[in-house]
Design an enzyme around this catalytic site. Structure first.
Site, short mmCIF file in Angstrom:
data_model
loop_
_atom_site.label_atom_id
_atom_site.label_comp_id
_atom_site.label_asym_id
_atom_site.label_seq_id
_atom_site.Cartn_x
_atom_site.Cartn_y
_atom_site.Cartn_z
N ASP A 95 0.86 -1.17 0.00
CA ASP A 95 0.00 0.00 0.00
C ASP A 95 0.91 1.23 0.00
O ASP A 95 1.94 1.24 0.66
CB ASP A 95 -0.87 -0.06 1.27
CG ASP A 95 -1.88 1.06 1.35
OD1 ASP A 95 -1.72 2.06 0.64
OD2 ASP A 95 -2.84 0.94 2.12
N ASP A 274 -8.85 -6.54 0.70
CA ASP A 274 -8.02 -6.61 1.90
C ASP A 274 -8.75 -5.87 3.01
O ASP A 274 -9.58 -5.00 2.74
CB ASP A 274 -6.66 -5.94 1.67
CG ASP A 274 -6.77 -4.42 1.76
OD1 ASP A 274 -6.33 -3.86 2.78
OD2 ASP A 274 -7.32 -3.79 0.84
#
Length: 379
Positions: A95, A274
């Site tokens: 990320d 996620d």
């Protein structure tokens, strides 16, 4: 070394659900897939061996903001990247840190250049730009790395959302320019996914999805839809984005969510998910099971010696009893946090695997509708 590839294997006739296969240099990922969140290079309270054997994870996440601050890029580079550092030999997605910078709104300043923020560890000041976030993620070593974006807060006004989206698009152009002018690290291919923004405004979401689709990336992400907006809005804008993003590329809905959110997301055409929910809720005594939601703190489980959940493919879930797990949680014993986290993650991975089976079998729609009701029951 090869770019990430996506093979669309089956599509459901009654919904937009898909079953596919993502191929990276660190292995294959069968979709739809859930990705456990390993923020600081570890999935909280769960070993890498448990992720492989009990959870059956195919890909995990690392977070740029946290790994950049600790252990730091020099250590990660010396180790040969995050795969070597933490011993995980399957795909990793990193990320960009955009969401963490968003959540640090009291300690950060946004400019055209990037985001200036204070470390939560020592208060030191750091600047993230589209360029250095590409470099940082290259060094961390993700197979999939995310564009640096601004995630606007839920309920923001139209003008803010529009300006934020346009900034994200300008940053994306800079991300691609830097990414395309720098080599892969560590001998395998790294892939950049752009992120759709636009808050909960149809014209902005449409414009952003079209802009992202035009980049012809190896995969695409939908951001800013698990930040406090109503659930129906999340579904509405997920569907809007999926209808615009290319069919032959994987679609990743960031930060979502509950098991029923995930099933609805799959039905709308999402391939990758996620969320910290399975581990965070597990550590707080909430278990997701194949029969519904369990608060293991409740006295009703004190002498329930049945398995946590023998309906899923996980040795830990079928080995330990509800009574024993309740005892561990009441005693604040670390083993309890591990068992609950492993179980919840294994349940999520079981759920997306079952969804895939039903997409291929052709009865996903009816199965999904039954499961959404069943999974939300409080036991």
């Amino acid at each position: 070394m090869a770019d990430l590839a996506f093979e669309l294997q089956h599509t459901d006739t009654h919904t937009k659900a898909r079953a596919g296969k993502i191929t990276t240099d660190h292995g294959e990922i069968l979709t739809p897939i859930f990705m456990p969140v390993g923020t600081v290079g570890s999935v909280k309270a769960v070993t890498q061996q448990q992720l492989m054997t009990d959870v059956k994870a195919q890909i995990i996440l690392g977070n740029t903001y946290h790994l950049y601050l600790r252990p730091g890029l020099e250590t990660l580079e010396a180790a040969g990247g995050l795969h070597k550092f933490n011993g995980w030999n399957k795909p990793i997605l990193t990320d960009s840190g955009g969401y963490q910078v968003f959540s640090l709104s009291n300690n950060r300043k946004l400019t055209e250049e990037g985001a200036l923020f204070q470390s939560h560890i020592d208060g030191g000041k750091h600047l993230f730009t589209p360029e250095n976030v590409m470099d940082i993620q290259r060094t961390i070593g993700g197979d999939i790395i995310m564009a640096f974006d601004e995630c606007p807060p839920a309920g923001c006004e139209y003008t803010y959302a529009k300006n934020s989206m346009e900034l994200t698009h300008r940053w994306l152009d800079r991300c691609f320019k830097r990414f395309d002018s720098t080599p892969d690290k560590y001998g395998y291919t790294q892939n950049l996914f752009p992120i759709v923004q636009g808050s909960t405004f149809r014209d902005l979401r449409t414009a952003s999805a079209e802009f992202i689709a035009s980049k012809n990336a190896t995969g695409n992400a939908i951001g800013g839809l698990s930040v406090g907006e109503p659930t129906e809005a999340m579904y509405e804008f997920t569907e809007l984005c999926c209808d615009i993003l290319p069919k032959q590329k994987p679609r990743y809905l960031m930060g979502v969510g509950t098991p029923w959110n995930i099933l609805e997301g799959i039905a709308l055409g999402v391939d990758m998910f996620d969320c910290v929910m399975p581990t965070r809720n597990g550590r707080n005594a909430m278990l997701f099971t194949s029969n519904g939601v369990v608060n293991i703190d409740n006295k009703k489980w004190e002498r329930d010696f049945s398995p946590i959940d023998d309906g899923i493919d996980c040795e830990i879930s079928s080995f330990y009893s509800k009574a024993y797990l309740r005892h561990l949680m009441k005693a604040k014993e670390y083993l309890g946090y591990t068992i609950a986290s492993v179980h919840n993650l294994a349940f999520y991975l079981w759920l997306v695997k079952e969804a895939r089976k039903h997409i291929i079998a052709g009865d996903f729609s009816s199965w999904k509708n039954e499961m959404v009701i069943k999974l939300q029951q409080r036991l």
